[in-house]
Design an enzyme around this catalytic site. Structure first.
Site, PDB file in Angstrom:
ATOM      1  N   ARG A   7      53.475  -3.018  47.761  1.00 13.28           N
ATOM      2  CA  ARG A   7      54.369  -1.954  47.318  1.00 13.28           C
ATOM      3  C   ARG A   7      54.526  -0.833  48.346  1.00 13.28           C
ATOM      4  O   ARG A   7      55.647  -0.411  48.651  1.00 13.28           O
ATOM      5  CB  ARG A   7      53.858  -1.318  46.013  1.00 13.28           C
ATOM      6  CG  ARG A   7      54.253  -2.060  44.773  1.00 13.28           C
ATOM      7  CD  ARG A   7      53.170  -1.935  43.739  1.00 13.28           C
ATOM      8  NE  ARG A   7      51.999  -2.657  44.211  1.00 13.28           N
ATOM      9  CZ  ARG A   7      51.840  -3.979  44.043  1.00 13.28           C
ATOM     10  NH1 ARG A   7      52.712  -4.659  43.368  1.00 13.28           N
ATOM     11  NH2 ARG A   7      50.785  -4.606  44.537  1.00 13.28           N
ATOM     12  N   HIS A  27      45.520   8.748  48.171  1.00 15.37           N
ATOM     13  CA  HIS A  27      46.760   7.973  48.248  1.00 15.37           C
ATOM     14  C   HIS A  27      47.885   8.880  47.727  1.00 15.37           C
ATOM     15  O   HIS A  27      48.426   8.671  46.644  1.00 15.37           O
ATOM     16  CB  HIS A  27      46.610   6.710  47.384  1.00 15.37           C
ATOM     17  CG  HIS A  27      47.634   5.648  47.622  1.00 15.37           C
ATOM     18  ND1 HIS A  27      48.795   5.849  48.348  1.00 15.37           N
ATOM     19  CD2 HIS A  27      47.688   4.350  47.201  1.00 15.37           C
ATOM     20  CE1 HIS A  27      49.500   4.725  48.368  1.00 15.37           C
ATOM     21  NE2 HIS A  27      48.857   3.798  47.684  1.00 15.37           N
ATOM     22  N   LYS A  69      41.448  -6.892  70.270  1.00 16.78           N
ATOM     23  CA  LYS A  69      40.886  -6.823  71.636  1.00 16.78           C
ATOM     24  C   LYS A  69      39.960  -5.629  71.774  1.00 16.78           C
ATOM     25  O   LYS A  69      39.436  -5.364  72.849  1.00 16.78           O
ATOM     26  CB  LYS A  69      42.015  -6.709  72.664  1.00 16.78           C
ATOM     27  CG  LYS A  69      43.004  -7.848  72.652  1.00 16.78           C
ATOM     28  CD  LYS A  69      44.125  -7.562  73.650  1.00 16.78           C
ATOM     29  CE  LYS A  69      45.325  -8.430  73.394  1.00 16.78           C
ATOM     30  NZ  LYS A  69      46.520  -7.920  74.083  1.00 16.78           N
ATOM     31  N   ARG A 114      47.760   3.034  56.536  1.00 17.58           N
ATOM     32  CA  ARG A 114      46.738   2.655  55.539  1.00 17.58           C
ATOM     33  C   ARG A 114      45.565   2.077  56.304  1.00 17.58           C
ATOM     34  O   ARG A 114      45.758   1.229  57.195  1.00 17.58           O
ATOM     35  CB  ARG A 114      47.285   1.621  54.555  1.00 17.58           C
ATOM     36  CG  ARG A 114      46.176   1.058  53.673  1.00 17.58           C
ATOM     37  CD  ARG A 114      46.688   0.211  52.550  1.00 17.58           C
ATOM     38  NE  ARG A 114      47.383   1.010  51.545  1.00 17.58           N
ATOM     39  CZ  ARG A 114      47.855   0.512  50.403  1.00 17.58           C
ATOM     40  NH1 ARG A 114      47.708  -0.775  50.141  1.00 17.58           N
ATOM     41  NH2 ARG A 114      48.469   1.277  49.540  1.00 17.58           N
TER      42      ARG A 114
HETATM   43  N1   CP Z   1      49.984   0.843  44.632  1.00 10.25           N
HETATM   44  C1   CP Z   1      49.735   0.331  45.858  1.00 10.25           C
HETATM   45  O1   CP Z   1      49.238   1.028  46.761  1.00 10.25           O
HETATM   46  O2   CP Z   1      50.093  -0.972  45.992  1.00 10.25           O
HETATM   47  P1   CP Z   1      49.934  -1.813  47.338  1.00 10.25           P
HETATM   48  O3   CP Z   1      48.453  -1.935  47.609  1.00 10.25           O
HETATM   49  O4   CP Z   1      50.597  -3.141  47.070  1.00 10.25           O
HETATM   50  O5   CP Z   1      50.600  -1.028  48.433  1.00 10.25           O
END
Ligand code: CP
Length: 310
Positions: free
Chosen positions: A53, A131, A82, A103
Site C-alpha cells: 500500500r 508511520h 555490496k 521505509r
Molecule cells: N499499511 C501499510 O503500511 O501497508 P504496506 O505495508 O503494504 O505498505
C-alpha cells in the site's frame, strides 16, 4: 515542515489543512480529473522492507499528479548488498530526486536519512517506530466517516508494542481529544513511554486484554496485525498469534456508525465475513492513502494546490 518523520512535525492546523487538500484530491485519485501539478517533480521510493500500500499509493499519488517515480526496487539487486551504507545511498537521492520516501527496518532510520540530505524525506515506517503518513490517511478516513476527529472513543487492538501505525496514530488522536482504549496481550502492550506521555498530557486511556468488553461504546475499532517479523523469538510470537479475531457476529452490539479500520495487510485479525458489513472501512482506508499522500507531497514540494486547481 521540511520532512515528515513523526506526527510531531505537524501542528493540528497543518494536519487539518492536509486533510482538506486531500479531500480536494479525490476526483484526481479516482481518475475523474487530471491536474498535473507535480509535473517535472521526481519522487524516490526507497523501501528496505516489504510494502504494497505505502509504496504503491505514493507512486499512484505522484503519477496521478503528473510527477514521476524512481524505485530503489528489490534491495537485493541494489548496491546495498555490496555493503553501501544508508548515508551513502541517501547522498545519491539529492542528485536524483526532489523528494524521498523511505521505509527501513531500523527505528530512527528516516530521521538519520533526512539529516543526510537536502531534499524532503518522508518516513514510510521505521522499524517499530513511526508511520506518520499512515496516520494521515487514518485521520482522513475517520473524519470522512464520522465528520470529525474530536471526542471519539477509539480502541487500538493487537500488536501495540511493535506497531508503528498505532504509535503514530495514538498521539494524533489524543491531540484531537479522543479517548483511547488499548487492547492487547500484556506482552504486546503499548510502550510505557508512549502511555506515560499521553497520560501526562491529560489523555483518558484504558489498557485491557478484554477484546470486546466495551464494543457498544466505541466509534472506531482499529485492528492491527501481530507482526511476526518484529519478534526476536518465534516461540514468543506463537504464544500470541491469532489471539484476537473480529467476526461479524461480534458486531451485534456495536453502534450503527462504528467503523472498523486496519492498516493492512491483515492475516487473521478480521474474518472475511466482516468485509460485507457497513462497519468495514479498511479497503476504503487504503484508497485514502492516495489522497493523503498527494496532499502531503504537494505541501512538502511547496506547490500551491489552490492556485493550481482554480
Ligand atoms: N499499511 C501499510 O503500511 O501497508 P504496506 O505495508 O503494504 O505498505
Amino acid at each position: 515542515m521540511t520532512s515528515l518523520i513523526t506526527m510531531d512535525d505537524l501542528t493540528n492546523e497543518e494536519i487539518i489543512s492536509i486533510l482538506d487538500i486531500a479531500e480536494q484530491m479525490l476526483p484526481i485519485a479516482r481518475g475523474e480529473a487530471y491536474t498535473p501539478i507535480l509535473s517535472g517533480k521526481v519522487l524516490a521510493n526507497l523501501f528496505f522492507e516489504p510494502s504494497t500500500r505505502t509504496r504503491m499509493s505514493f507512486e499512484a499519488a505522484m503519477k496521478r499528479l503528473g510527477g514521476s517515480v524512481l524505485n530503489l526496487g528489490d534491495v537485493s539487486t541494489s548496491s546495498v548488498v555490496k555493503g553501501e551504507t544508508l548515508f551513502d545511498t541517501m547522498q545519491m537521492m539529492d542528485g536524483y530526486a526532489d523528494i524521498a520516501v523511505i521505509r527501513h527496518p531500523r527505528q530512527g532510520a528516516a530521521k538519520y536519512s533526512s539529516d543526510a540530505v537536502e531534499i524532503p524525506v518522508i518516513n514510510a515506517g521505521d522499524g517499530a517506530g513511526h508511520h506518520p503518513t499512515q496516520t494521515l490517511l487514518d485521520l482522513f478516513t475517520i473524519r470522512k466517516c464520522h465528520g470529525t476527529l474530536e471526542g471519539l472513543q477509539v480502541a487500538l487492538v493487537g500488536d501495540l508494542r511493535y506497531g508503528r501505525t498505532v504509535h503514530s496514530l495514538s498521539g494524533a488522536l489524543a491531540r484531537f481529544g479522543s479517548s483511547l482504549t488499548f487492547i492487547s496481550p500484556s506482552s504486546l502492550s503499548m510502550p510505557r513511554e508512549i502511555v506515560q506521555d499521553l497520560r501526562n498530557s491529560g489523555v483518558d486511556i484504558v489498557e485491557t486484554e478484554d477484546f470486546l468488553g466495551s464494543i457498544e461504546s466505541l466509534d472506531v475499532i482499529y485492528m492491527t496485525r501481530i507482526q511476526k517479523e518484529r519478534f526476536p523469538d518465534e516461540e514468543e510470537y506463537r504464544k500470541v498469534a491469532g489471539v484476537f479475531c473480529l467476526t461479524a457476529k461480534d458486531l451485534v452490539n456495536a453502534k450503527k456508525n462504528m467503523i472498523i479500520m486496519h492498516p493492512l495487510p491483515r492475516v487473521n485479525e478480521i474474518a472475511p465475513d466482516v468485509d460485507s458489513t457497513p462497519h468495514a472501512k479498511y479497503f476504503e482506508q487504503a484508497f485514502y492513502g492516495v489522497v493523503a499522500r498527494m496532499a502531503l507531497l504537494c505541501r512538502l514540494l511547496e506547490v500551491d494546490v489552490q492556485e493550481a486547481i482554480e
